[in-house]
Design a protein around this motif. Structure first.
Motif, PDB file in Angstrom:
ATOM      1  N   PHE A   3       0.069   7.994  -6.286  1.00 43.52           N
ATOM      2  CA  PHE A   3      -0.700   9.102  -5.735  1.00 43.52           C
ATOM      3  C   PHE A   3       0.163  10.195  -5.111  1.00 43.52           C
ATOM      4  CE2 PHE A   3      -3.200   5.186  -5.419  1.00 43.52           C
ATOM      5  CZ  PHE A   3      -4.330   5.536  -6.144  1.00 43.52           C
ATOM      6  N   GLY A   4       1.485   9.955  -5.053  1.00 41.67           N
ATOM      7  CA  GLY A   4       2.369  10.972  -4.511  1.00 41.67           C
ATOM      8  C   GLY A   4       2.226  11.180  -3.023  1.00 41.67           C
ATOM      9  N   VAL A   5       1.834  10.161  -2.293  1.00 42.91           N
ATOM     10  CA  VAL A   5       1.668  10.250  -0.842  1.00 42.91           C
ATOM     11  C   VAL A   5       2.798   9.464  -0.190  1.00 42.91           C
ATOM     12  CG1 VAL A   5       0.192   9.714   1.112  1.00 42.91           C
ATOM     13  CG2 VAL A   5      -0.816  10.483  -1.021  1.00 42.91           C
ATOM     14  N   ALA A   6       3.645  10.168   0.575  1.00 47.03           N
ATOM     15  CA  ALA A   6       4.788   9.529   1.219  1.00 47.03           C
ATOM     16  C   ALA A   6       4.981  10.128   2.599  1.00 47.03           C
ATOM     17  CB  ALA A   6       6.047   9.696   0.369  1.00 47.03           C
ATOM     18  N   VAL A  57       0.833  -1.205   0.000  1.00 47.13           N
ATOM     19  CA  VAL A  57       0.000   0.000   0.000  1.00 47.13           C
ATOM     20  C   VAL A  57       0.865   1.251   0.000  1.00 47.13           C
ATOM     21  CG1 VAL A  57      -1.584   1.341   1.427  1.00 47.13           C
ATOM     22  CG2 VAL A  57      -2.039  -1.069   1.021  1.00 47.13           C
ATOM     23  N   HIS A  58       1.884   1.289   0.857  1.00 49.30           N
ATOM     24  CA  HIS A  58       2.767   2.462   0.916  1.00 49.30           C
ATOM     25  C   HIS A  58       3.492   2.679  -0.402  1.00 49.30           C
ATOM     26  CE1 HIS A  58       2.869   2.095   5.582  1.00 49.30           C
ATOM     27  NE2 HIS A  58       1.919   2.920   5.185  1.00 49.30           N
ATOM     28  N   ARG A  59       3.929   1.574  -1.028  1.00 52.80           N
ATOM     29  CA  ARG A  59       4.638   1.693  -2.307  1.00 52.80           C
ATOM     30  C   ARG A  59       3.733   2.252  -3.398  1.00 52.80           C
ATOM     31  NH1 ARG A  59       4.303  -1.680  -6.298  1.00 52.80           N
ATOM     32  NH2 ARG A  59       3.531  -3.371  -4.988  1.00 52.80           N
ATOM     33  N   VAL A  60       2.492   1.735  -3.484  1.00 52.79           N
ATOM     34  CA  VAL A  60       1.553   2.207  -4.511  1.00 52.79           C
ATOM     35  C   VAL A  60       1.173   3.663  -4.254  1.00 52.79           C
ATOM     36  CG1 VAL A  60      -0.750   1.881  -5.470  1.00 52.79           C
ATOM     37  CG2 VAL A  60       0.680  -0.106  -4.992  1.00 52.79           C
TER      38      VAL A  60
END
Length: 1467
Positions: free
Chosen positions: A1147-1150, A1139-1142
């Motif tokens: 989506f540019g969420v890190a 999920v974090h990788r996708v």
């Protein structure tokens, strides 16, 4: 099936429409049905109905032949006669021998199974049921009103006619007339034979006694007396031995309705008579105003009568009586009467007093309301323009009902009792009237001066809001009255000053919330019981929740997509305080949603919250929801009323149906839970009935499937009605449709029962509607029969005849065309022209006369050229003579109707104004005359154009009329003309072409046209109109009305382009959810991508897609996916890592952007995520889990480890709460792949001093161990040992497929002994949690026992059985106490109450954190552990002892006790 029942009103103006048999069964016709009642001197009871007629029932009678009392017959305006078995409620036989409307029916008391009927054409039909034979007679060509078979001579039948004639015929002699009895001069309403066979002496006035003195008959004669009642206000007794009248009884002038007889009253007088079987010397008759009198024929003197119900309690009928019948009940003879006042009364003929009164209903039961102050006081709003207030708690009279009709004069569609003031009842009507009745006074109601334009659908008392809330506490009422009606407006009325102007709350809503767009029409409102919050339902399916008193918008519920019909808040006196925030809503889409609005109300945000997930979804009904009511006795129990004809009780918290009631024969309109009895519910419907029923006595659990709707329609019976033009809808969507259908059906009922006719002052109109309606339906039916008859022609014949007809018609047309070509045009001077066709001598004389006139220079004596006999000479002399000739020609044209020729003559004279005036007066203006009008000047031309416009409007040439108005610069009038006649497109074109762009008329045109288009379903064109009127919000809303994905997507894009970001947000989310349900993930993400504010939901949908793809390999996901992304394909990577990788790549969420992550986390925390239940669909359950996982992943990025673990716990436990163990197991594998080691990694990051975090981690460990425990058990044996369902609370079961998969997939850690070490079992065998769960189980068990005691006590009271008859188990009552069962029950109840209090103390002492978070069932774990230890590998003894101790200490329920004994004693 039902407890108490108010049936439909008996039909009016029928000679015999009710009857009673010797067993005490009363039957009467109401609308097109027959209702059956069991009658005693104490009370009536409705036992059923007979359905089958398609039109009004016009007659009903029981067979009086010995042994056949259960056989009955009915006649109807559908010209059929039906024979029924009243005990089995079955149709035995029927016939349709009559060709005209049947008006009379009677069974022969002597001849076995002979039924006699008569119709309005004078035909008498005898029908023998046993042989199925019929015989018709035609004694007189007159309209029959009543028939009566002799009880002594089997072949004699008395027939009463409309003109006052009575004949006695002998059917054994082919209907030969034995007697013609003349004396009455008006309609014969009833006939009755004397029960004694011989004509005993009577005191009375002989008809042939010249001096009029009273004499007595001088001895008995062979024959039988016959009594008749007539509209001429007399009762006559006839001797059939002598064929003449022997006594005349004139109705007494009782002073109840004033001195003398009102002429209008005589017009609707109905005089029925009845001769009781056990009283041969007494007859009973009705009187002028509803009184019933008993005549003593053996009594001498002036007053031979006694009044029934003469006590001052007002026991008499208040309006005319139609039918009477009697029977013997024990040693008492009882009389039953039906009346126009819609009451059935039972009289004791010995005491002449009323035994009981059964009110009936003459319209739809639109609304019900229990008084919050007067216990058991139920108000009914009925379509017969009356309010009924029923004291349901009355012991002496179970039908203690007061009727209110003054000041109403329209259907009562809404009711609301004042919350504090006793007896203050607000009502709303079909014509938009709002009023308040004080039911305990005799004053007329107060009526609000502010009327709604359409039907009122909802009333509610609530706290005052501005402007009424301004001022001191003594200057304003504590409650205002709010009304919502079909035009979509909510008014606030001041109950202290109803004559003042009511305020529209929309203005306050606009000002408080800065709303610029059009507010959707309102359709219902409901104040929260504490008055803090107002819920408003709208036509578009949305629900707005507003905070009082400023009506600030707290949240908007976007769940329904059709019109809201009903809103109800949960009551406040619940044991669970959080339930008071539950709002139930029903709409036209058959689904009931319940929303938990606690967070939105208690912690409101700056901007309104959008709620799109329900707390509970109640599905099962198959039609529109029309009523909701919460149980005041239970927590979370709701009853619903629906157009599918049933009422459903729900356990909302469990999301399960409880029972379904199907006692009505039509659609349900309203429902109320009994305020005093937890097992009773009241429902009203369009079958004109109110029914009370018990939940515990219903055999059905769920509503019928959609196929049942056909059966419901059949049960209601096919009802014909003439086609009508489509009316303008009233309350949009559902309620407009409902109101039109309701009106049509009730008018059908009016044909017979006076349906929808109240006790208004204009009574004559009521009866007119009653009598006129059947003739209309009869006409339509006859015309259809004739049409079918003309079609019975063979194909070949029909074709040949058709060709011949066509040839003949063509020849006729050709001849007509030739004749038209040969005809000369009509002369404009017909009189003078006709003078040229006289004989030659007269024509030559005209020449001499003309010469004399011309050469005498006007001195011609008697000859005046141009007038009289010399009119033709006006053409050959001077102008004056010509004008005289024109005047006579004009008069001739007027007489012939040739106004155009007259106008031409005036034009030739130069009298343009005169010509125009004539044309205007006669409506003969033409374009030619209009073109000549400017010759007389501009004012004349302008007036002529205006007159021509009126003429064109009468001719329906509106476009041409508008064009002429434009020619005289009356542009606004032209636009209004087009608008008023629905030419919106043309009106807009004209306005656009000629008016300024900012002119308000243009916007008004667009808005009006949009409203019409919206109601007709042309949403796209309506949206264009809203856009043109700069109302983008409304444009988007109207496109979204259709509710399909394409419409929602278009509406969202439109709202986004128009700058309506909040609306675009809600519509995009709604569209995406629909796509998610169809598993079209790519399209869902595409829709969400257009809205930056939906980034949080994009992440949630991403997680949902990944979980769905991972679970597709198991039995959890069984559906196919329409479209997906490549990044969602299953891989070896951990789910949260994937999920974090996708999120970062797509989506540019890190984690680097903490502000963005925190914002997204707050956004998703505001989304409602209700608790899971067993009835939640799997796709919806996965959506809820996805939200939990999304929040967990965001908390990980924020390094908020306590929140991470808490959200992880919610994701794990949803499967268990929904009863889906496999889903919980799979989620453990996905989210915690290393089992307890994964949990340990999270625990390392927690603060050891944080009790909340440690409690959450303990619950997570417990659920991991819980599912590992079952895997160990299933993998230890090929055959799963059987445990009873009671032993394992969750009832987990795996299929063979799952079993084998678990054996193959279990990693070494799960199988190793280390995984089941002492620490493993210590996690599951938690004594604090065992104590908590045992206390909760004990409270639930005691509550069940209390409920059981209450039900037993209720049954004891209802059935009047001694309490000792009910045995109470030791588990339910206290064994120490002796005495009667009633004493034991009361003492047990107090003991149980004390036990509950003790358990609550224990519960309160348990730490809140322990109660807050879920935990596996410790007792279940003990049972499984002991079972595994017994069957498989031994475990440490101290662990076994601990499990046994916990089971012995906290396993207090019967099932756990049995399990403990079996597992411990067998060792």
């Amino acid at each position: 099936m039902h407890q108490r029942h108010l049936p439909a009103s008996p039909n009016w103006y029928c000679s015999r429409c009710s009857d009673i048999n010797e067993k005490g069964v009363l039957g009467f016709g109401a609308k097109n049905k027959i209702y059956l009642l069991n009658v005693t001197a104490a009370s009536p009871a409705v036992t059923g109905e007979l359905s089958g007629h398609t039109e009004r029932v016009s007659g009903f009678a029981f067979c009086s032949y010995d042994g056949q009392e259960h056989i009955c017959a009915s006649t109807s305006d559908d010209k059929t006669v039906k024979i029924w078995d009243s005990e089995q409620k079955l149709l035995l036989k029927e016939h349709n021998v009559h060709q005209s409307t049947i008006t009379a029916v009677h069974w022969s008391p002597v001849q076995k199974l002979l039924l006699v009927t008569g119709d309005e054409k004078g035909i008498v039909v005898c029908y023998w049921l046993s042989s199925n034979d019929t015989q018709s007679f035609f004694p007189e060509p007159r309209t029959i009103f009543c028939v009566s078979c002799s009880p002594h001579e089997e072949n004699y039948i008395a027939v009463g006619y409309k003109d006052g004639m009575i004949v006695v015929i002998d059917i054994s002699k082919k209907g030969e007339v034995i007697h013609r009895l003349r004396g009455h001069d008006d309609e014969i309403h009833a006939l009755a034979w004397c029960p004694r066979p011989r004509e005993e002496p009577l005191y009375g006035r002989f008809e042939d006694n010249a001096d009029g003195s009273n004499l007595a008959t001088e001895g008995a004669e062979v024959g039988c007396y016959l009594v008749s009642g007539s509209r001429d206000q007399t009762v006559r007794i006839w001797s059939t031995a002598r064929g003449k009248g022997v006594m005349t009884l004139k109705l007494p002038f009782l002073k109840r309705r004033g001195v003398g007889v009102d002429p209008a009253l005589k017009e609707r007088l109905w005089l029925t008579v009845h001769w009781p079987k056990g009283r041969p010397s007494q007859i009973v008759s009705s009187c002028f105003g509803g009184e019933i009198v008993m005549w003593d024929l053996m009594k001498s003197g002036k007053q031979k009568w006694s009044l029934l119900g003469s006590s001052p309690d007002g026991e008499n009928h208040s309006r005319i009586v139609f039918n009477m019948s009697s029977f013997r009940s024990g040693d008492r003879e009882l009389l039953l009467s039906t009346s126009m006042d819609r009451e059935i009364k039972c009289w004791d003929l010995a005491s002449l007093e009323c035994c009981w009164t059964l009110p009936t209903l003459g319209g739809f039961v639109y609304c019900l309301s229990f008084s919050p102050v007067g216990t058991g006081c139920l108000a009914l709003g009925v379509g017969d323009s009356m309010i009924r207030v029923w004291n349901t708690m009355s012991i002496q009279n179970q039908y203690d009902i007061k009727t209110f009709w003054q000041g109403i004069k329209s259907k009562v569609t809404a009711l609301a009792w004042h919350p504090l003031k006793e007896g203050s009842l607000a009502f709303g009507t079909d014509d938009g009237k709002v009023g308040i009745y004080e039911v305990y006074s005799n004053k007329p109601p107060q009526i609000s001066s502010t009327y709604h334009r359409r039907t009122i659908y909802s009333l509610s008392w609530g706290p005052p809001v501005p402007p009424m809330s301004f001022g001191g506490s003594g200057d304003k009422p504590s409650y205002s009255l709010y009304s919502c009606a079909g035009e979509g407006v909510i008014f606030q009325h001041d109950p202290w000053k109803l004559s003042g102007e009511a305020s529209n709350i929309d203005k306050l809503i606009r000002d408080t919330n800065s709303i610029k767009h059009k507010i959707p029409p309102h359709t219902d409102l409901s104040w929260k019981p504490d008055g803090s919050v107002l819920a408003i339902g709208n036509e578009d399916g949305s629900i707005e929740v507003l905070k009082a008193p400023t009506l600030k918008l707290l949240c908007t519920v976007q769940q329904h997509h059709k019109i809201i019909n009903s809103l109800r808040w949960h009551h406040e006196h619940s044991s669970q305080k959080e339930l008071q925030f539950l709002l139930a809503s029903g709409s036209s889409n058959a689904t009931v949603y319940v929303h938990d609005l606690r967070s939105a109300i208690e912690t409101p945000s700056e901007n309104p919250v959008l709620v799109t997930e329900p707390f509970r979804t109640l599905s099962g009904h198959t039609n529109k929801i029309t009523g909701l009511a919460w149980s005041p006795h239970h927590d979370g129990h709701l009853v619903t009323a629906c157009y599918d004809g049933t009422s459903q009780v729900w356990d909302v918290l469990k999301e399960q149906p409880v029972c379904n009631y199907r006692g009505h024969s039509g659609r349900l309109m309203c429902v109320q839970w009994s305020a005093v009895h937890p097992d009773l519910i009241w429902t009203g419907g369009d079958d004109f009935t109110l029914q009370e029923w018990a939940i515990s006595k219903q055999e059905h659990v769920t509503p019928p499937k959609s196929k049942k709707r056909v059966e419901v329609e059949k049960k209601r019976g096919p009802q014909k009605k003439p086609k009508k033009k489509k009316k303008a809808p009233g309350k949009g969507g559902m309620k407009a449709e409902e109101s039109e259908l309701a009106l049509g059906e009730e008018m059908k009922g009016a044909a017979g029962s006076g349906a929808e006719e109240g006790q208004s002052d204009n009574d004559e109109e009521e009866e007119k509607e009653n009598t006129d309606a059947p003739s209309v339906t009869g006409w339509s039916r006859e015309s259809s029969v004739d049409t079918r008859g003309t079609e019975r022609v063979q194909n070949g014949e029909k074709f040949i005849h058709a060709v011949k007809r066509e040839v003949k018609e063509e020849k006729k047309r050709e001849k007509a065309d030739l004749s038209l070509k040969k005809r000369k045009p009509r002369s404009i001077l017909p009189l003078s022209t006709s003078m040229d066709h006289r004989p030659k001598e007269e024509l030559q004389q005209d020449c001499l006369t003309l010469a004399a006139v011309r050469h005498s220079h006007g001195q011609s004596g008697a000859c005046v050229p141009g007038s009289g006999d010399h009119i033709q000479l006006g053409l050959f002399t001077d102008r004056d003579a010509l004008y005289r000739m024109f005047e006579e020609e004009e008069e001739s044209h007027v007489e012939a109707g040739h106004y155009d020729s007259m106008v031409y003559l005036r034009l030739w004279k130069g009298d343009v104004i005169g010509a125009i005036n004539v044309a205007v007066e006669k409506g003969e203006l033409t374009d030619h005359l209009l073109s000549l009008a400017p010759m007389a000047g501009y004012p004349v031309w302008a007036r002529t154009v205006e007159a021509y416009v009126k003429q064109l409007c009468h001719q329906e040439q509106f476009l041409k009329a508008a064009s002429h108005l434009v020619s005289i610069h009356k542009l606004y009038e032209a636009i209004n003309l087009l608008k008023g006649h629905q030419f919106y497109r043309e009106a807009i074109a004209l306005a656009r072409a000629r008016l300024q762009p900012e002119d308000p008329v243009l916007k008004d045109l667009y808005m009006c046209w949009a409203a019409v288009l919206e109601k007709d379903g042309h949403y796209a064109t309506a949206a264009k109109c809203y856009l043109a009127a700069d109302s983008s919000f409304d444009a988007a809303k109207v496109i979204a009305k259709k509710g399909d994905v394409m419409s929602l997507k278009t509406a969202a894009n439109l709202a986004w382009v128009s700058g309506e970001s909040e609306l675009a947000h809600s519509l995009s989310l709604r569209c995406a959810k629909d796509l998610m349900l169809s598993q079209d993930w790519a399209a869902a993400q595409e829709v969400l991508r257009t809205q930056d504010s939906l980034m949080g939901h994009r992440l949630m949908f991403c997680v949902n897609e990944i979980l769905t793809q991972r679970l597709a390999e198991t039995d959890v996901v069984t559906w196919s996916v329409a479209s997906s992304h490549t990044w969602s394909k299953p891989c070896e990577e951990n789910v949260l890592s994937a999920v974090h990788r996708v999120w970062q790549s797509e989506f540019g969420v890190a984690a680097a952007d903490l502000v963005k992550v925190k914002t997204l986390h707050q956004q998703l925390r505001a989304v409602e995520n209700p608790p899971a239940t067993t009835s939640v669909p799997m796709k919806q359950l996965l959506s809820h889990i996805s939200l939990d996982v999304t929040l967990c992943a965001l908390s990980q990025l924020l390094c908020d480890w306590p929140s991470t673990l808490e959200e992880l716990l919610q994701a794990l436990t949803r499967g268990s709460e929904a009863g889906h163990f496999t889903l919980m197991t799979e989620m453990c594998q996905l989210l915690l792949p290393q089992g307890l080691e994964s949990v340990a990694l999270y625990k390392q990051k927690l603060d050891p001093s944080d009790e909340r975090s440690l409690m959450v981690s303990q619950s997570v460990e417990a659920f991991v161990c819980y599912q590992l425990m079952y895997k160990k058990w299933w993998n230890c044996s090929d055959e799963t040992p059987a445990l009873t369902n009671n032993t394992i609370s969750n009832g987990h079961r795996l299929t063979e497929n799952n079993h084998s998969e678990d054996e193959a997939d279990c990693n070494g850690e799960a199988q190793s002994e280390g995984a089941f070490s002492e620490g493993f079992w210590n996690v599951l065998l938690s004594e604090p949690h065992a104590n908590l769960q045992a206390t909760q189980r004990a409270i639930a068990e005691i509550q069940k026992r209390v409920t059981s005691l209450i039900q037993q006590h209720s049954q004891c009271k209802e059935t009047h059985v001694s309490p000792e008859a009910f045995s109470t188990s030791p588990s339910e009552t206290s064994e120490e106490h002796g005495g009667s069962a009633s004493g034991s029950s009361s003492e047990s109840l107090s003991t149980l109450t004390a036990q509950v209090a003790e358990h609550h103390k224990v519960l309160t002492a348990i730490p809140e954190l322990l109660r807050k978070y879920p935990f596996p069932d410790v007792m279940e774990c003990c049972v499984v552990f002991l079972h595994m230890e017994k069957q498989f590998t031994p475990f440490p003894q101290h662990i076994c002892a601990e499990a046994a101790t916990l089971l012995r200490k906290y396993g207090t329920t019967e099932s756990l006790c049995k399990a403990w004994q079996r597992l411990t004693l067998s060792k």
